[in-house]
Design a protein around this motif. Structure first.
Motif, PDB file in Angstrom:
ATOM      1  N   THR A  83       0.822  -1.215   0.000  1.00 27.67           N
ATOM      2  CA  THR A  83       0.000   0.000   0.000  1.00 27.67           C
ATOM      3  C   THR A  83       0.857   1.267   0.000  1.00 27.67           C
ATOM      4  O   THR A  83       0.346   2.359   0.235  1.00 27.67           O
ATOM      5  CB  THR A  83      -0.930   0.006   1.232  1.00 27.67           C
ATOM      6  OG1 THR A  83      -0.129  -0.110   2.423  1.00 27.67           O
ATOM      7  CG2 THR A  83      -1.915  -1.143   1.188  1.00 27.67           C
ATOM      8  N   TYR A  86      -0.124   4.563  -1.986  1.00 31.95           N
ATOM      9  CA  TYR A  86      -1.158   5.474  -1.488  1.00 31.95           C
ATOM     10  C   TYR A  86      -0.519   6.610  -0.699  1.00 31.95           C
ATOM     11  O   TYR A  86      -1.000   7.747  -0.735  1.00 31.95           O
ATOM     12  CB  TYR A  86      -2.163   4.714  -0.627  1.00 31.95           C
ATOM     13  CG  TYR A  86      -2.869   3.606  -1.375  1.00 31.95           C
ATOM     14  CD1 TYR A  86      -3.572   3.884  -2.545  1.00 31.95           C
ATOM     15  CD2 TYR A  86      -2.822   2.297  -0.924  1.00 31.95           C
ATOM     16  CE1 TYR A  86      -4.216   2.880  -3.246  1.00 31.95           C
ATOM     17  CE2 TYR A  86      -3.468   1.284  -1.617  1.00 31.95           C
ATOM     18  CZ  TYR A  86      -4.156   1.573  -2.778  1.00 31.95           C
ATOM     19  OH  TYR A  86      -4.791   0.576  -3.469  1.00 31.95           O
ATOM     20  N   LEU A 119      -8.666   7.771  -0.847  1.00 24.94           N
ATOM     21  CA  LEU A 119      -7.631   7.509   0.145  1.00 24.94           C
ATOM     22  C   LEU A 119      -8.188   7.394   1.555  1.00 24.94           C
ATOM     23  O   LEU A 119      -7.573   6.765   2.418  1.00 24.94           O
ATOM     24  CB  LEU A 119      -6.570   8.611   0.102  1.00 24.94           C
ATOM     25  CG  LEU A 119      -5.661   8.650  -1.130  1.00 24.94           C
ATOM     26  CD1 LEU A 119      -4.709   9.834  -1.058  1.00 24.94           C
ATOM     27  CD2 LEU A 119      -4.891   7.353  -1.282  1.00 24.94           C
ATOM     28  N   ARG A 145      -6.482   4.120   3.295  1.00 26.38           N
ATOM     29  CA  ARG A 145      -5.658   3.115   2.611  1.00 26.38           C
ATOM     30  C   ARG A 145      -4.173   3.291   2.927  1.00 26.38           C
ATOM     31  O   ARG A 145      -3.369   2.415   2.655  1.00 26.38           O
ATOM     32  CB  ARG A 145      -5.843   3.241   1.093  1.00 26.38           C
ATOM     33  CG  ARG A 145      -7.235   2.946   0.582  1.00 26.38           C
ATOM     34  CD  ARG A 145      -7.317   3.273  -0.898  1.00 26.38           C
ATOM     35  NE  ARG A 145      -8.636   3.044  -1.450  1.00 26.38           N
ATOM     36  CZ  ARG A 145      -9.028   1.931  -2.080  1.00 26.38           C
ATOM     37  NH1 ARG A 145      -8.159   0.945  -2.224  1.00 26.38           N
ATOM     38  NH2 ARG A 145     -10.248   1.804  -2.559  1.00 26.38           N
ATOM     39  N   HIS A 176      -4.911   5.245  -8.552  1.00 29.48           N
ATOM     40  CA  HIS A 176      -3.659   4.483  -8.519  1.00 29.48           C
ATOM     41  C   HIS A 176      -3.019   4.330  -9.891  1.00 29.48           C
ATOM     42  O   HIS A 176      -1.833   4.033  -9.991  1.00 29.48           O
ATOM     43  CB  HIS A 176      -3.899   3.100  -7.920  1.00 29.48           C
ATOM     44  CG  HIS A 176      -4.874   2.274  -8.691  1.00 29.48           C
ATOM     45  ND1 HIS A 176      -6.229   2.341  -8.488  1.00 29.48           N
ATOM     46  CD2 HIS A 176      -4.691   1.360  -9.679  1.00 29.48           C
ATOM     47  CE1 HIS A 176      -6.840   1.508  -9.296  1.00 29.48           C
ATOM     48  NE2 HIS A 176      -5.932   0.898 -10.042  1.00 29.48           N
TER      49      HIS A 176
END
Length: 464
Positions: A83, A86, A119, A145, A176
C-alpha cells in the motif's frame, strides 16, 4: 528456432504474470499466491536462458518489446501486495497544497480538507483488508488506505519531487493508475538504458534479466514503488561515471536522494580509484545533489525532514539483531549480539576489496558485489528493495545473484502462509547464498587455465 523458443517462453511468462496480478490473494490466500509467484520465476529463468542463445539482433527486439509487455501486466489491477503508493499519492497532494509532506502525518486533523473518498473511505469500505482506522473530522471513525497513517513520511526529497510531478500531470480521477503508469514508463526506460549500455560494454541480451524479471511488473508497476526511479538513476550513474565522474556523481546523488538504498552502489562507482581527487569527483557532486535537494524542504518544513526514518529503522529491527528475522543467516552461526559487528566487518572488507581490486571500467561489478552482500547479511523482508539488485545483475551478467531477489519475494509473499516466517526467510536466503557461491565457483573454474596450457619451450610444449 532459438528466437521462437525464447518468444514462446516469454509469452507464457507474460500470461502467467497477468494471471498472478489479476488473482491477488496476498491477504486471503498467500500460499496460493506464492505458487503463482514461483511459476513466474521459473518461467523467467527459462526465458532469460533461452534469449541468451538467440541471435543478438533478434534478442534485442524481443527484450524491448517483451519488457514492455511484461511491465504492462502490472497495470491490470490495483496494487496487490503493498500500500506504499497510497502514501506517494497523499504526499503529492499535500505538496500541491503548499504544505511540506514532512510536517503532518495523514491522520492529522489539520489536513482533513485534503481527504477524499479514495484515500480516506468510510462505512462498509473500512471492513476491507489493509484499511487503517483513524478519527474523522467530527470524531467519528473513518479509515484510510495509507499505511502507518499516524507517522510522518519517510521518503527523501527527489522522491517527493517525483510524487508532486505525478500529481500535477495526472487527472483528478485517475487514482492508482497514475503512479502505476509512471512505474511502467520508468521500468521500460530502465530497460532501454540497459540495452544501450550493454551494446557498448557487454551483451545486450542480458537486459532481459531486468526487463523480464517478475519483480519489475509486480513491484515497480503494480505496487508502483518509487525504488524504480532510484534504479534508473543508479544505472545511468554507473554508466556515466566511467567517462565522466562528476556527471556520474550527480546521477548517483539523485538516486540516493530518491530512496537512500542506492548509496550501496557508491563503492562500485569508486572501483579501482587510487587518488583522492578521483574519489572526490564522484562523492562531492553526489553529496551536493543530496544537500541541494533537501534544501527547499528544510526551508518549507517546520519539523524534521527525516520524517519517520529513525522510527522505520527501529521498526524493521536494524537496531535489534534479534528482531523480525534481521541478520538471519549470520544469527545461524553467531550469537545475536555479534550480528551487527559482523555485518560491519564483512561490509568493510567487501568495500575495501572493491575499492582496491575493482575494475574502473566495470563499476557495476563492484556495485553488485557490495549490494548483494548487504542483502545476504541483512536479509530484508521487503521484496521491492531487490529491484536495484536485479538491475545490477543485468549490467554485470552474474545471474546467480537473482536468487537473492527471488529469496526476498518468497519471504515477503509467503509470510502469512507459514507458521514461522523467520525460518522461511533463512531457508530462502540460505539457498540464495548457496546459489551465489556455486555460481562464483563455476565461473572461477571456467576461467582457470588448464595446467601446462600455452606453456612453450623453444616452440614446443614443455615436458616436466
Amino acid at each position: 528456432m532459438r528466437t521462437l523458443l525464447a518468444a514462446g517462453l516469454l509469452a507464457a511468462l507474460t500470461a502467467t504474470l497477468a494471471a498472478t496480478v489479476l488473482r491477488g490473494g496476498f491477504v486471503t490466500d498467500p500460499a496460493g499466491l506464492s505458487w503463482w509467484y514461483a511459476a513466474c520465476w521459473v518461467l523467467f529463468a527459462a526465458a532469460a536462458a533461452a534469449v541468451r542463445r538467440a541471435p543478438v539482433r533478434h534478442a534485442v527486439v524481443l527484450v524491448l518489446v517483451g519488457g514492455a509487455a511484461v511491465a504492462a501486466t502490472g497495470l491490470l489491477a490495483e496494487p496487490r501486495t503493498s500500500t506504499d503508493s497510497y502514501r506517494y499519492a497523499w504526499d503529492g497532494r499535500v505538496q500541491a497544497a503548499g504544505i511540506s509532506p514532512y510536517d503532518h502525518p495523514p491522520a492529522d486533523p489539520a489536513l482533513v480538507d485534503l481527504r477524499d473518498a479514495w484515500l480516506f473511505p468510510s462505512g462498509a469500505e473500512c471492513a476491507e483488508p489493509e484499511r487503517h482506522r483513524i478519527a474523522g473530522p467530527r470524531g467519528e471513525t473513518h479509515c484510510t488506505r495509507i499505511n502507518r497513517p499516524r507517522v510522518h513520511t519517510v521518503y527523501p526529497p527527489v522522491a517527493q519531487g517525483w510524487f508532486l510531478l505525478v500529481h500535477a500531470v495526472s487527472p483528478d480521477d485517475v487514482r492508482h493508475k497514475a503512479l502505476q503508469t509512471q512505474g511502467a514508463l520508468l521500468a521500460v526506460g530502465t530497460t532501454a538504458v540497459l540495452v544501450l549500455v550493454l551494446r557498448r560494454r557487454g551483451d545486450p541480451r542480458m537486459a532481459a534479466y531486468w526487463a523480464w524479471c517478475p519483480a519489475v511488473p509486480v513491484e515497480a508497476v503494480n505496487n508502483a514503488h518509487v525504488d524504480v526511479l532510484g534504479v534508473l538513476l543508479s544505472v545511468a550513474g554507473l554508466a556515466v561515471v566511467v567517462r565522466n565522474r562528476w556527471g556520474g556523481g550527480v546521477l548517483l546523488g539523485a538516486a540516493v536522494a530518491t530512496k537512500l538504498l542506492p548509496a550501496v552502489v557508491l563503492p562500485g562507482a569508486l572501483s579501482g580509484v587510487r587518488r583522492i581527487r578521483d574519489a572526490a569527483a564522484v562523492l562531492l557532486p553526489a553529496s551536493a545533489v543530496v544537500a541541494v535537494s533537501y534544501l527547499p524542504y528544510l526551508l518549507l518544513s517546520k519539523g524534521s525532514v527525516l520524517g519517520y526514518l529513525g522510527g522505520y529503522a527501529e521498526e524493521e529491527g536494524y537496531d535489534d539483531p534479534a528482531a523480525r528475522g534481521r541478520y538471519g543467516l549470520l544469527r545461524l552461526v553467531l550469537p545475536d549480539a555479534w550480528a551487527q559487528a559482523a555485518v560491519a566487518v564483512v561490509m568493510m572488507a567487501v568495500v575495501a576489496y572493491v575499492l582496491w581490486r575493482g575494475a574502473p571500467e566495470r563499476p557495476f561489478s563492484g556495485a553488485l558485489l557490495v549490494t548483494g552482500t548487504a542483502f545476504l547479511l541483512m536479509t530484508p523482508r521487503y521484496s521491492w528493495y531487490a529491484l536495484l539488485l536485479v538491475a545490477l545483475v543485468a549490467l554485470d551478467g552474474r545471474w546467480e545473484w537473482l536468487a537473492v531477489a527471488a529469496a526476498g519475494a518468497a519471504r515477503y509473499v509467503a509470510a502469512s502462509a507459514v507458521a514461522d516466517v523467520d525460518v522461511l526467510g533463512n531457508i530462502a536466503y540460505g539457498a540464495a547464498a548457496v546459489a551465489v557461491l556455486i555460481g562464483a565457483a563455476v565461473r572461477r573454474s571456467a576461467h582457470r587455465p588448464q595446467a601446462g596450457r600455452d606453456r612453450q619451450c623453444d616452440g614446443r610444449p614443455c615436458v616436466g
